[in-house]
Design a protein around this motif. Structure first.
Motif, PDB file in Angstrom:
ATOM      1  N   ARG A   1      -3.581   3.395  -0.913  1.00  0.00           N
ATOM      2  CA  ARG A   1      -3.905   2.727  -2.181  1.00  0.00           C
ATOM      3  C   ARG A   1      -3.094   1.444  -2.317  1.00  0.00           C
ATOM      4  O   ARG A   1      -1.908   1.415  -1.997  1.00  0.00           O
ATOM      5  CB  ARG A   1      -3.551   3.624  -3.376  1.00  0.00           C
ATOM      6  N   GLU A   2      -3.754   0.378  -2.817  1.00  0.00           N
ATOM      7  CA  GLU A   2      -3.027  -0.860  -3.089  1.00  0.00           C
ATOM      8  C   GLU A   2      -2.214  -0.671  -4.357  1.00  0.00           C
ATOM      9  O   GLU A   2      -2.684  -0.084  -5.330  1.00  0.00           O
ATOM     10  CB  GLU A   2      -4.003  -2.018  -3.260  1.00  0.00           C
TER      11      GLU A   2
ATOM     12  N   GLN B   1       0.839  -1.186   0.000  1.00  0.00           N
ATOM     13  CA  GLN B   1       0.000   0.000   0.000  1.00  0.00           C
ATOM     14  C   GLN B   1       0.878   1.241   0.000  1.00  0.00           C
ATOM     15  O   GLN B   1       1.945   1.266   0.602  1.00  0.00           O
ATOM     16  CB  GLN B   1      -0.908   0.029   1.228  1.00  0.00           C
TER      17      GLN B   1
END
Length: 170
Positions: free
Chosen positions: A81-82, A76
């Motif tokens: 956010r991945e 992340q």
């Protein structure tokens, strides 16, 4: 006689020229570390996403460990956010003993072509209830931004190897 010397000189110059053009540098990272645990525990350290997340900068390794199939290092960003930090494919697997895979950081703004992928090999040998892990990564000399990538990877390994040993030997 002059023609013969001239021909010999041309052949020597061609050989020297060919040799100098074929001086590909080799820039590899080779590290060997010892763990005071059985091989299976070190293999788990390398292949278990929950454990890789502890030492590989928050990244989980995702793969089914079958030749030809993908391997991803997912994590992340700071904003949650991945992201895929590294992607590649499994080249060789000897279960519990050795794995080789290609690797490429899709966030580097380099062309995503096979020539920009590196190989990473983990090889495990067990002796007297201890395990030797040999890792080999490269050839950095044959990829774009190779020297920069080599220095960054070397620095990364120097940071995470002690953490890997601590986790495995808990």
């Amino acid at each position: 006689m002059t023609t013969r010397r001239f021909s010999l000189l041309i052949i020597i110059l061609l050989l020297i020229g060919c040799k100098s053009k074929n001086t590909n540098k080799i820039m590899m990272i080779e590290k060997e570390m010892q763990f005071s645990v059985p091989r299976e525990k070190v293999w788990n350290l390398l292949t278990n996403p929950a454990i890789t997340k502890e030492y590989m900068f928050g990244c989980e390794v995702i793969s089914d460990w079958k030749v030809g199939n993908p391997i991803l290092w997912k994590g992340q960003t700071e904003d949650g956010r991945e992201i895929i930090y590294i992607k590649g494919n499994i080249i060789e697997v000897i279960d519990g003993r050795k794995v080789t895979f290609t690797m490429f950081d899709p966030n580097m703004k380099l062309e995503d072509i096979p020539e920009n992928y590196l190989n990473l090999t983990y090889e495990l040998k067990e002796m007297d209830n201890k395990t030797i892990l040999k890792l080999t990564q490269g050839n950095f000399a044959s990829v774009a931004d190779g020297e920069k990538r080599y220095k960054k990877s070397l620095k990364g390994w120097e940071m995470i190897i002690p953490i890997m040993q601590q986790i495995a030997e808990k």
